[in-house]
Scaffold this active site. Structure first.
Site, short mmCIF file in Angstrom:
data_model
loop_
_atom_site.label_atom_id
_atom_site.label_comp_id
_atom_site.label_asym_id
_atom_site.label_seq_id
_atom_site.Cartn_x
_atom_site.Cartn_y
_atom_site.Cartn_z
N LYS A 107 -3.49 4.69 0.04
CA LYS A 107 -3.08 6.17 0.33
C LYS A 107 -2.91 7.13 -0.83
CE LYS A 107 1.31 3.71 -0.01
NZ LYS A 107 0.78 2.34 0.09
N GLU A 131 -7.50 3.49 8.11
CA GLU A 131 -6.21 3.35 9.01
C GLU A 131 -5.05 2.80 8.30
OE1 GLU A 131 -3.95 3.86 11.96
OE2 GLU A 131 -5.99 4.31 12.66
N VAL A 134 -1.90 4.66 6.20
CA VAL A 134 -0.72 5.36 6.76
C VAL A 134 -0.06 4.34 7.80
CG1 VAL A 134 0.35 7.33 7.82
CG2 VAL A 134 -1.69 7.65 6.38
N GLY A 136 0.83 1.30 7.84
CA GLY A 136 0.38 -0.11 8.01
C GLY A 136 -0.06 -0.44 9.52
N GLY A 189 12.78 -8.72 -1.14
CA GLY A 189 11.23 -8.40 -1.60
C GLY A 189 10.91 -7.04 -0.66
N GLU A 192 10.26 -3.02 -4.89
CA GLU A 192 9.78 -3.63 -6.00
C GLU A 192 10.90 -3.63 -7.03
OE1 GLU A 192 6.62 -4.60 -6.38
OE2 GLU A 192 6.06 -3.81 -4.31
N LYS A 207 1.27 9.46 2.37
CA LYS A 207 1.05 9.46 3.59
C LYS A 207 1.00 10.55 4.38
CE LYS A 207 2.94 4.72 3.47
NZ LYS A 207 4.31 3.85 3.64
#
Length: 430
Positions: A107, A131, A134, A136, A189, A192, A207
């Protein structure tokens, strides 16, 4: 069945490893839908010895992703390296120059360099599919570029970052402050170690820039996206929003107006009745509004190995079947040159929270400033009395221009009775 489609995969992190695992786990189904097997035959990554949880035996290994991208034994190049520049951009450009189809989840690269990369793909006739860049596993790109191709899109709005949505959900559901919710997201998780890219809105802005280009038939223009993150959202504001019948979300909103196209990422208050309000946790959602179709809402997991790999493999199936369109839905020569509309031109309602000294005349002073800037109040909340001490005062406005609200806010913030920077949230009736 036709000969296998040979895939060169650059990047074996979460996305690349997930793609390799999916292609192997669902190989028979994918081959049936693609009309031929799709097989990763060569890979490139920085650390050859790292255990990635998927066997790499039998795959050709390239130290240089550019060499992989141009290898004659590779039919299609998948870029899962990441980053707007560096090896990711160099390898994608090399693949396109060689006339090879490219699938990317990048992205940042598309938001910053998408216009130039799409022009190169068009010039060489090589398909460029993205695809996975943006939302997932949500098929937002295909829905907008193909499923809604007959519509004039008037607005795109969405929850485009799962980290921020999880944090805001935790703050509301468990009455946590931002720092606590962020720490929990990092522990699980979902965030980050350096969460800036997510919580400052940059990820979502990348995005939105891509979606706005597709929706309005214009070149990608990341620089025109107004970006604000969620660091300033407090548990107090989330509680007040609930009292007023709203929820706070980080939304990306792109709209076509008479003046041009506006694109903005920022926290907003939306009614609890909005279809976006119940989208919680790490989930994403994207809403499109078209002139003939009306509103279309898509919801699902916006990140992670499985959802992102799902989107990449869907693109690979399209390539295997020979299905592709221009990267941004139409030829580059037909893209519009509509101007970007700055945030100062926004017209809408606002939520304003002030920490003020509880003494006579304070509300009158604030009301006078708002009146001077043609800002009309809709409601006010004040809890209890604490003469001489700081108390929160919450105001909501009727529709006004952003520039007028900003000017009023500057004057209000300078009052000696206002003892903390004012908090402003935009209200959207989505």
């Amino acid at each position: 069945m036709a000969h296998p489609l040979s895939v060169g995969l650059a990047g074996l992190g979460t996305v690349g490893g997930g793609t390799l695992a999916l292609l192997r786990a669902n190989a028979e189904l994918i081959a049936a839908r693609a009309g031929r097997p799709i097989t990763v035959t060569a890979v490139s990554a920085r650390d050859r010895g790292r255990d990635r949880g998927v066997p790499l035996a039998g795959l050709r290994w390239f130290e240089d992703p550019v060499a992989l991208a141009t290898d004659p034994g590779v039919d299609v190049f998948v870029e899962a390296i990441g980053g707007a520049d560096g090896p990711a951009r160099a390898s994608v450009e090399a693949a396109l120059a060689a006339g090879k189809p490219v699938v990317t989840a990048n992205k940042a690269m598309l938001a910053v360099h998408g216009a130039a990369i799409a022009a190169q793909a068009e010039a060489t006739g090589a398909p460029l599919l993205f695809e996975a860049a943006v939302a997932g596993g949500i098929p937002a790109i295909k829905a907008l570029r193909e499923g809604l191709a007959a519509n004039r899109i008037t607005r795109v709005a969405g929850i485009l970052n799962g980290t921020c949505n999880y944090i805001l959900t935790m703050m509301r559901a468990e009455a946590r402050e931002f720092a606590e919710a962020l720490a929990e997201a990092q522990r699980l998780g979902y965030a980050e170690a350096d969460p800036s890219f997510d919580i400052d809105g940059i990820d979502a802005a990348h995005k939105l820039a891509i979606l706005a280009a597709l929706a309005f038939g214009r070149p990608v223009d990341f620089g025109s996206v107004h970006v604000e993150g969620i660091r300033s959202v407090s548990a107090l504001d989330i509680a007040f929003a609930g009292e007023l019948g709203y929820r706070i979300k980080l939304l990306g909103i792109a709209e076509r107006t008479a003046a041009g196209v506006s694109a903005r990422i920022h926290p907003v208050m939306i009614p609890v009745t909005s279809p976006l309000a119940p989208v919680e946790g790490v989930f994403n959602a994207v809403a499109f509004e078209g002139d003939f179709v009306g509103r279309v809402l898509l919801e699902g997991r916006g990140a992670g190995a499985g959802p992102t790999a799902s989107a990449i493999v869907a693109d690979l199936i399209d390539i295997a079947r020979g299905r592709h369109t221009p990267p941004f839905g139409m030829a580059a020569s037909l893209l519009s040159a509509e101007p970007a509309v700055p945030i100062t031109e926004r017209e809408g309602a606002y939520y304003l929270r002030l920490m003020v000294v509880d003494r006579p005349g304070v509300i009158a002073d604030i009301s006078a400033i708002l009146r001077d800037h043609s800002v009309s109040l809709e409601s006010m909340l004040q809890r209890g009395r604490s003469p001489g001490e700081a108390v929160p005062v919450v105001l909501t406005t009727h529709i006004c221009r952003e520039a007028a609200m900003a000017a009023a806010l500057a004057r209000i913030g300078a009052l000696d009775s206002v003892i903390a920077p004012p908090t402003l949230l935009r209200i959207e009736a989505l």
